[in-house]
Design an enzyme around this catalytic site. Structure first.
Site, PDB file in Angstrom:
ATOM      1  N   HIS A  19       0.829  -1.207   0.000  1.00 59.68           N
ATOM      2  CA  HIS A  19       0.000   0.000   0.000  1.00 59.68           C
ATOM      3  C   HIS A  19       0.862   1.255   0.000  1.00 59.68           C
ATOM      4  O   HIS A  19       0.522   2.260  -0.626  1.00 59.68           O
ATOM      5  CB  HIS A  19      -0.919   0.009   1.229  1.00 59.68           C
ATOM      6  CG  HIS A  19      -1.980  -1.046   1.168  1.00 59.68           C
ATOM      7  ND1 HIS A  19      -3.305  -0.758   0.957  1.00 59.68           N
ATOM      8  CD2 HIS A  19      -1.907  -2.387   1.261  1.00 59.68           C
ATOM      9  CE1 HIS A  19      -4.003  -1.890   0.932  1.00 59.68           C
ATOM     10  NE2 HIS A  19      -3.177  -2.887   1.132  1.00 59.68           N
ATOM     11  N   ASP A 119      -5.290   6.199   1.646  1.00 56.40           N
ATOM     12  CA  ASP A 119      -5.526   4.790   1.328  1.00 56.40           C
ATOM     13  C   ASP A 119      -6.864   4.371   1.957  1.00 56.40           C
ATOM     14  O   ASP A 119      -7.183   4.783   3.082  1.00 56.40           O
ATOM     15  CB  ASP A 119      -4.388   3.950   1.928  1.00 56.40           C
ATOM     16  CG  ASP A 119      -4.471   2.478   1.536  1.00 56.40           C
ATOM     17  OD1 ASP A 119      -3.579   2.050   0.789  1.00 56.40           O
ATOM     18  OD2 ASP A 119      -5.403   1.778   1.989  1.00 56.40           O
TER      19      ASP A 119
END
Ligand code: UDP
Length: 489
Positions: A19, A119
């Site tokens: 990520h 995110d």
């Protein structure tokens, strides 16, 4: 396309390697488009600042001290979301105060906080952004196919859980080509716990965010993206593959890369090596490691194998490798703890990738025309494996983890006519993606649109005084980063 006035974006990545990487790549892209970029990150898995002198970094107290995060639990992710709220809010308030001071002094040099990009696992950001009236945008670091399957499942979870063992391979027509065993929400004993479902709902909920960014390509996933856009009803910006769209190739690795494997690859014949890696998180048992070891050894093909420390439950490498394995493979096999993966995949000696189908690994492989052997575990990996093997047909899925099956699949990929067809398709697929990155391609156009969109976001009204006052009293701003980076904030 460059923005006239320096606007700053605050990026909030999730702490896992898969990520962090795309968020930093997005940061490089936005930096090259004239924005200043601030990365507000957790203490766990702090990015290497020296690899990114172009960013300002701000470390947030994540509340994870003393917690084993090698396989993060849902509980720890909620805890981190809760802990990061105050540090982020305080930091942003401080930035806004400084902006106001600069405005009052008519100092036009200062950057202007324009938006927060986070995110989707950092869902706490929505609360903070809403409270401070800062526009926010969500970054999705995995495929639209995966998100679409999640959203479909949330609408009627009882249709998918619980299921019987006998149903594992039954198709799910509305989620073609997925089967029960491929659904991206982890099931234990063939059912899903309510708190797991809630967690996946939380990370799929974009709250009051004004747009979403995707590390995918419109041409590849157009129908999924359209369906999702109908659901979310905000602008979508598929601008992938981020690792190729980003102008800077600086390393985003948290673990140290063992570059010696490149010299080993240099000594191998072109198109001869199988690269084996299961990413940054997967943990296998010793039985799987042993079957994989013998499968690779018996395939007779050269291989480069990443065995991450801690990736085999209860063992350290190399103690877990079977007796006689190293003697049998000799120089034909190379094992490292962590590889410079993008360089490895780009190496002319590499012919195939035995992968867990993480989305970054998948894109990195396709963009280097490397066909895949798919050995997925959880979350988006089974979805991606199905698309790779059944829809794009650029890989073979490994359904049984036994040495003979592994040996056969490796030889099929590396030596057979079927393997050659798969290679041809991955070359075509890469060309289509490269076309999306050209000036008239969709990713390029979407990126231009994203830059225009962010640049045109409305200026914020001043936040209400009581919120300011309350937050100002505890000043968490990390002045060290700011002084070091020479920021105007
Ligand atoms: N990676 C790496 N060296 C390795 C293994 C992986 O640099 O030895 C990188 C890889 O290039 C990718 C990331 O780690 O960018 C893994 O992300 P992915 O989404 O593929 O899987 P995850 O680790 O999130 O499961």
């Amino acid at each position: 396309m460059k923005v006239e006035r320096k606007q700053s974006v605050v990026l909030v990545p999730f702490l896992l390697q898969g990520h962090l990487t795309p968020m930093l790549q997005l940061g490089s892209i936005l930096r090259s488009q004239g924005f200043s970029v601030i990365v507000a990150h957790t203490q766990h898995n702090t990015p290497n600042y020296s690899n990114h002198p172009e960013f300002i970094f701000h470390s947030m107290d994540d509340g994870l001290k003393g917690i084993d995060m090698s396989l993060p639990s849902v509980k720890s992710i909620y805890r981190m979301n809760e802990s990061c709220k105050a540090p982020l809010r305080n930091y942003l308030v401080r930035m806004m105060e400084q902006e106001q001071e600069q405005e009052q002094e008519q100092d036009v040099q200062g950057d202007q906080l324009t938006c927060i990009i986070y995110d989707n696992n950092m869902f706490f950001v929505d609360d903070v952004a809403t409270q401070l009236r800062i526009p926010s945008i969500v970054l999705h670091t995995f495929s639209a196919a995966c998100m679409n399957s999640m959203v479909t499942i949330f609408q009627q979870p009882e249709k998918y859980f619980p299921f019987e063992d006998s149903q594992l391979l039954d198709p799910l027509p509305e989620l073609h080509p997925l089967r029960f065993k491929d659904v991206p929400i982890p099931a234990f004993n063939n059912t899903v716990a309510e708190h797991i479902l809630d967690f996946f709902r939380a990370m799929s909920d974009i709250g009051s965010s004004v747009a979403t960014i995707w590390n995918t390509m419109q041409d590849l996933e157009s129908s999924m993206l359209l369906r999702l856009q109908e659901h979310y009803k905000v602008p979508f910006f598929p601008i992938g593959p981020l690792h190729k769209m980003a102008p800077l190739a600086s390393s985003t690795s948290i673990l140290e890369e063992d570059n010696s494997c490149i010299e080993w690859l240099d000594r191998q014949a072109p198109n001869s090596v199988l690269y084996v890696s299961l990413g940054s998180l997967v943990r296998i048992d010793d039985k799987e490691l042993i079957e994989t070891a013998w499968g690779l050894a018996n395939s007779d093909q050269p291989f480069l194998w990443v065995i991450r420390p801690g990736s085999v439950s209860g063992f350290q490498c190399p103690e877990v490798l079977p007796d006689g394995f190293e003697k049998m493979v000799g120089e034909r096999g190379r094992i490292v703890k962590w590889a410079p993966q993008k360089q490895v995949l780009a190496h002319p000696a590499v012919a195939g990738f035995f992968t867990h189908c993480g989305w970054n690994s998948t894109l990195e492989s396709i963009l280097e025309e490397v066909p895949l052997i798919c050995r997925p575990f959880v979350a988006d990996q089974p979805v991606t494996a199905r698309y790779l093997s059944q829809i794009y047909k650029v890989g073979f899925e490994l359904e049984v983890i036994e040495r003979t099956v592994i040996e056969k699949t490796v030889r099929k990929l590396m030596l057979s006519e079927e393997g050659k067809d798969v290679k041809k398709r991955v070359v075509d697929m890469k060309q289509n993606i490269v076309a999306a990155m050209q000036i008239d391609g969709t990713s390029h156009k979407n990126l231009n649109d994203l830059v225009d969109f962010i640049s045109a976001l409305p200026s914020r009204p001043a936040p209400p005084t009581p919120v300011f006052g309350a937050i100002m009293s505890s000043n968490h701003i990390t002045s060290k980063c700011i002084i070091e980076s020479g920021s105007n904030f």
